[in-house]
Write a protein that holds these residues in place. Sequence first.
Motif, short mmCIF file in Angstrom:
data_model
loop_
_atom_site.label_atom_id
_atom_site.label_comp_id
_atom_site.label_asym_id
_atom_site.label_seq_id
_atom_site.Cartn_x
_atom_site.Cartn_y
_atom_site.Cartn_z
N GLU A 131 -4.84 11.45 -7.09
CA GLU A 131 -5.93 10.68 -6.57
C GLU A 131 -6.19 9.76 -7.81
O GLU A 131 -6.36 10.00 -8.64
N ASN A 132 -5.99 8.13 -7.45
CA ASN A 132 -5.72 7.24 -8.55
C ASN A 132 -6.78 6.27 -8.62
O ASN A 132 -6.82 5.33 -9.37
N TRP B 140 -14.25 18.84 -1.83
CA TRP B 140 -12.77 18.70 -2.09
C TRP B 140 -12.06 19.61 -1.17
O TRP B 140 -11.11 19.50 -0.25
N SER C 216 -7.23 15.98 -8.16
CA SER C 216 -8.01 14.86 -8.54
C SER C 216 -7.43 13.97 -9.46
O SER C 216 -6.50 14.32 -10.04
N ASN C 217 -8.18 12.77 -10.01
CA ASN C 217 -7.55 12.00 -10.75
C ASN C 217 -7.45 12.64 -12.29
O ASN C 217 -6.35 12.45 -12.74
N SER D 157 -4.31 3.44 -4.82
CA SER D 157 -5.15 4.58 -4.68
C SER D 157 -4.47 5.83 -4.82
O SER D 157 -5.01 6.95 -5.02
N ILE D 158 -3.03 6.01 -5.04
CA ILE D 158 -2.33 6.93 -4.89
C ILE D 158 -1.36 7.12 -6.06
O ILE D 158 -0.58 5.83 -6.45
N GLY E 79 -11.47 8.38 -0.10
CA GLY E 79 -10.50 8.50 -0.98
C GLY E 79 -10.03 9.96 -1.04
O GLY E 79 -8.51 10.04 -1.39
N THR E 80 -10.81 10.98 -0.88
CA THR E 80 -10.16 12.32 -0.79
C THR E 80 -8.98 12.52 0.30
O THR E 80 -8.11 12.88 -0.01
N ARG F 73 -7.57 10.35 1.89
CA ARG F 73 -6.22 9.48 1.96
C ARG F 73 -5.12 10.07 0.83
O ARG F 73 -4.07 10.09 1.15
N ALA F 74 -5.83 10.65 -0.30
CA ALA F 74 -4.83 11.36 -1.31
C ALA F 74 -4.22 12.55 -0.35
O ALA F 74 -3.06 12.84 -0.56
#
Length: 350
Positions: free
Chosen positions: A131-132, A197, A238-239, A102-103, A162-163, A165-166
């Motif tokens: 963010e992956n 975000w 972000s991704n 995820s990273i 997810g947000t 975590r990154a």
Amino acid sequence: MKTYRIAVIPGDGIGKEVVPAAIEVLDQAAHLDGSFQFEWTTFPWGCDYYLETGKMMPDNGIEILKGYDQIFLGAVGMPNLVPDHISLWGLLIKIRREMKQSINVRPAKLLQGLPSPLRKPNDFDLVVVRENSEGEYAESGGRIHSGQDEVAIQNAIFTRKGTERAMRYAFEIAKTRRQHVTSATKSNGITYSMPFWDEVFVQVGKDFKDIGQVSTHIDALAAFFVMKPESFDVIVASNLFGDILTDLGGAIMGSIGIAPAANLNIERQYPSMFEPVHGSAPDIAGQGIANPLGQIWTGKMMLDFLGYHELGTRVLNAIEATLAQGIKTADLGGTSTLRDVTSAVLNHLR
Ligand SMILES: NC(=O)c1ccc[n+]([C@@H]2O[C@H](COP(=O)([O-])OP(=O)(O)OC[C@H]3O[C@@H](n4cnc5c(N)ncnc54)[C@H](O)[C@@H]3O)[C@@H](O)[C@H]2O)c1
Ligand SMILES: O=C(O)C[C@@H](O)C(=O)O
Ligand SMILES: [K+]
Ligand SMILES: [Mn+2]
């Protein structure tokens, strides 16, 4: 002796050329260290495999990969033969998702011996935490109707998990670096996900009061990468923003052909995947002129992740010594081949 079992996916285009080069360097690094070795198992997955079988990897591909310590991948994509969204989602992005990588960590720094295309760059050394696992890359949406009535909808999905975590990861690595995190936002134009975000960034930031923190709109941030890259330490994005910023990170170093990356399963529950920022470069594939340094530096990131930091530094030093000697591929304005560059790195590592 400790043995690391690595699944190798050269993939497509120049991936098939730069991966064997980087493996030579990693084998030599292991040999120098003397306490461990790599055992490489190569899988022929990618667009050729797709043309033969109708799949980018076998149905049990993910299960197979789970049996390895880490994954070392080159690049995926042959856009003339397979549509890019099919090839990437069938292999690269599938692995990132299913292995919970995820990273995506993507450093960029001014290297010794490598003039940046920037006119008078100050010494910069930054790392983008991309963010992956979600964001703009979400399998949510659809297409309906046809012709003039046709509609395409693509939803961006941002979860708090997810947000956070990154962002947490970005703050954690800032602690080990120059104590500053920049969050890439666009909350002036994107009205739901980006204000969210920003809120999460402020909330997570409260747990890291000693770390400098600022939100910058991605458009201005991209300009600052060119005008004053030295002002950045860690950037969390972000991704999609992280994807675009990191080609730019490669460009300001000198070429996207040297930019490294690591797709991390930070929980270490599944293998992580090490693959450079660049793609399969169909325009130069098969000619032996691709720059192997991005893949080799990516190998250094795998050494770091396995705990061999000093050895990783030696690999980066060998890369810089090679550049300082003027041994450069065409993307860096040189005339050396992939083989010349790889041999020079091996020599400097000895
Ligand atoms: N992670 C990945 O596997 C990944 C990343 C990006 C693109 N792709 C795929 O790769 C294919 C080509 O994409 P693209 O052209 O947009 O991007 P690309 O990164 O493959 O190439 C962009 C330009 O950079 C040059 N370049 C890239 N790596 C180089 C290297 N190591 N040495 C010298 N020059 C290098 C290429 O020759 C090309 O001119 C597409 O199918 C795309 O989807 C895959
Ligand atoms: O969009 C992607 O993630 C594929 C490729 O461009 C990458 O940066 O890895
Ligand atoms: K790649
Ligand atoms: Mn990219």
